[in-house]
Enzyme design. Structure first.
Site, PDB file in Angstrom:
ATOM      1  N   ASP A 199      -1.311   6.844   6.532  1.00  0.00           N
ATOM      2  CA  ASP A 199      -2.399   5.932   6.201  1.00  0.00           C
ATOM      3  C   ASP A 199      -2.604   5.041   7.422  1.00  0.00           C
ATOM      4  OD1 ASP A 199      -4.036   3.922   5.229  1.00  0.00           O
ATOM      5  OD2 ASP A 199      -2.849   3.520   3.432  1.00  0.00           O
ATOM      6  N   TRP A 255       0.834  -1.214   0.000  1.00  0.00           N
ATOM      7  CA  TRP A 255       0.000   0.000   0.000  1.00  0.00           C
ATOM      8  C   TRP A 255       0.861   1.254   0.000  1.00  0.00           C
ATOM      9  CZ3 TRP A 255      -4.418  -0.728  -1.868  1.00  0.00           C
ATOM     10  CH2 TRP A 255      -5.184  -1.843  -1.548  1.00  0.00           C
ATOM     11  N   LYS A 286     -11.960  -1.679   7.665  1.00  0.00           N
ATOM     12  CA  LYS A 286     -11.139  -2.543   8.502  1.00  0.00           C
ATOM     13  C   LYS A 286     -11.506  -2.432   9.975  1.00  0.00           C
ATOM     14  CE  LYS A 286      -8.417  -2.725   4.687  1.00  0.00           C
ATOM     15  NZ  LYS A 286      -7.471  -2.027   3.806  1.00  0.00           N
TER      16      LYS A 286
HETATM   17  C1  LIG Z   1      -7.054  -1.604   2.671  1.00  0.00           C
HETATM   18  C2  LIG Z   1      -5.997  -0.589   2.630  1.00  0.00           C
HETATM   19  C3  LIG Z   1      -5.944   0.375   1.609  1.00  0.00           C
HETATM   20  C4  LIG Z   1      -6.923   0.411   0.470  1.00  0.00           C
HETATM   21  O1  LIG Z   1      -8.143   0.833   0.904  1.00  0.00           O
HETATM   22  P1  LIG Z   1      -9.377   1.146  -0.092  1.00  0.00           P
HETATM   23  O2  LIG Z   1     -10.364   1.733   0.844  1.00  0.00           O
HETATM   24  O3  LIG Z   1      -9.770  -0.160  -0.684  1.00  0.00           O
HETATM   25  O4  LIG Z   1      -8.881   2.096  -1.120  1.00  0.00           O
HETATM   26  C5  LIG Z   1      -4.953   1.320   1.680  1.00  0.00           C
HETATM   27  N1  LIG Z   1      -4.042   1.323   2.676  1.00  0.00           N
HETATM   28  C6  LIG Z   1      -4.062   0.408   3.653  1.00  0.00           C
HETATM   29  C7  LIG Z   1      -3.032   0.455   4.740  1.00  0.00           C
HETATM   30  C8  LIG Z   1      -5.036  -0.576   3.654  1.00  0.00           C
HETATM   31  O5  LIG Z   1      -5.046  -1.502   4.636  1.00  0.00           O
END
Ligand SMILES: *Cc1c(COP(=O)(O)O)cnc(C)c1O
Length: 372
Positions: free
Chosen positions: A175, A107, A199
């Site tokens: 993030d 990511w 999540k």
């Molecule tokens: C799941 C995830 C993403 C992607 O998320 P989306 O909402 O599907 O765009 C980005 N960064 C991290 C750390 C993730 O766990």
């Protein structure tokens, strides 16, 4: 009623009590005679829902008053674009502003690649050559950086930052999709925090952005309106129709978390759950964790079978994942790029789910050599 323990990395489990409350309120929420799905986003019925959700998030995370909370769409992935667009993209004829990224996983790499479309991106450190099993020593920021980006918890590879990089006056952007509200976090250390909801917060479709107010309003004039933080901030996340139902469910999840004792209480439970599983993996002769101990995630725990021969290992792991699912322990397959197994144990995964997984692993070890 059938309920499984869902170890998916996302969308993931929600607390049963939240689902039951949502079900009870499905056709008539808060005595409105409507489902939240049917409410106008500007109505007197919905306004208290979004306000309550924001207030609960502010209280649980201790978000200072000089930060704005936004509920947006497009997932965490759209923030990979919005951050450089709003903080580093130039007006025509000017150079892109600089930004530092630390590549700690898949990511993080995607964020940096998208960032490079709008910012002058420098990947200051990467653990790619160590299969992302560690967090690399963080580079110093360039004093000209518009921001410095990290991925606080690396969902796919199962690592997390323990010490934040020192970035001085350069805004630290993180993030936190897969670790929001899992442990205490000092919001004031960051310029922007962002997380897809699916999540640790609620259903997919809502993205939470927590942004320091002085970082709002820097987007160049050509930025599409829907991608500008200042537009969303001025309209309190209702420039266009927000994901109303998702925001409502996030509100219920936050109430649930508050009822458990908030972030300190869930952090203690999360540490306990993760410690049980890591202790099992570290003692097992059959399964192991590939991640260096000091960087292990509390939320996403990859593991693999100790079998030398790759084809045999893949076969055994496929049997593990299949037989676990038959026992109600589902979605234990590792990421498609990595293979093996991964147990994602977010806030809503009960202790019993982790214990159930460990019991299953013990039994599986007893029949390790059984041909499938
Ligand atoms: C799941 C995830 C993403 C992607 O998320 P989306 O909402 O599907 O765009 C980005 N960064 C991290 C750390 C993730 O766990």
């Amino acid at each position: 009623m059938k309920r499984v323990y869902n170890f998916s990395p996302g969308p993931s489990m929600l607390p049963l009590s939240v689902l039951e409350q949502a079900a009870a309120e499905m056709t008539d929420a808060y005595d409105s005679g409507q489902s939240v799905m049917e409410m106008s986003h500007r109505s007197a019925d919905f306004t208290p829902i979004i306000e309550k959700t924001e207030a609960a998030l502010r209280a649980l995370m201790g978000i200072p008053a000089n930060y704005t909370v936004l509920f947006l769409q497009g997932g965490a992935s759209l923030q990979f674009s919005m951050i450089p667009l709003n903080l580093a993209a130039p007006e025509p004829g000017f150079p892109k502003k600089k930004a530092t990224y630390v590549e700690t996983g898949i990511w993080a790499k995607k964020a940096a690649e998208e960032g490079a479309l709008y910012a002058d991106v420098r990947v200051g450190a990467s653990s790619h050559d160590r299969a992302y099993r560690v967090i690399p020593a963080p580079p110093l920021p360039d004093p000209e950086d518009a921001y410095y980006h990290i991925t606080l918890n690396n969902t796919i590879v199962g690592t997390k930052w323990t010490d934040l990089p020192q970035t001085g006056s350069v805004p630290l952007v993180a993030d936190i999709s897969s670790c929001i509200l899992s442990e205490p976090l000092e919001v004031s250390r960051f310029g922007i925090l962002y997380a897809g909801a699916q999540k640790n917060l609620g259903p997919a479709g809502t993205t939470v952005v927590i942004i320091r107010d002085d970082l709002i309003g820097q987007a160049p004039a050509w930025t599409p309106r829907l991608l500008r933080y200042d537009i969303h901030a001025a309209e309190a996340s209702r420039y266009n129709t927000p994901p109303c139902y998702g925001i409502y469910i996030i509100g219920l999840v936050l109430e649930w978390l508050k009822g458990l004792g908030g972030v300190p209480a869930i952090a203690e439970l999360n540490r306990h759950k993760a410690a049980l599983l890591y202790a099992y993996l570290d003692h097992s002769k059959r399964f192991h964790s590939p991640v260096e101990k000091s960087f292990r995630s509390l939320m996403n725990i990859p593991f693999s079978a100790a079998v030398e021969e790759p084809e045999q290992r893949a076969k055994l792991e496929a049997r593990f994942i299949r037989e676990a699912a038959q026992e109600g322990l589902v979605n234990l397959a590792g990421h498609r790029l990595i293979g093996g197994m991964r147990a994602s144990i977010y806030n809503a995964m009960p202790l019993e789910g982790v214990q159930g997984l460990i019991d299953f692993m013990e039994r599986f070890e007893q029949n390790w050599d059984r041909t499938s």
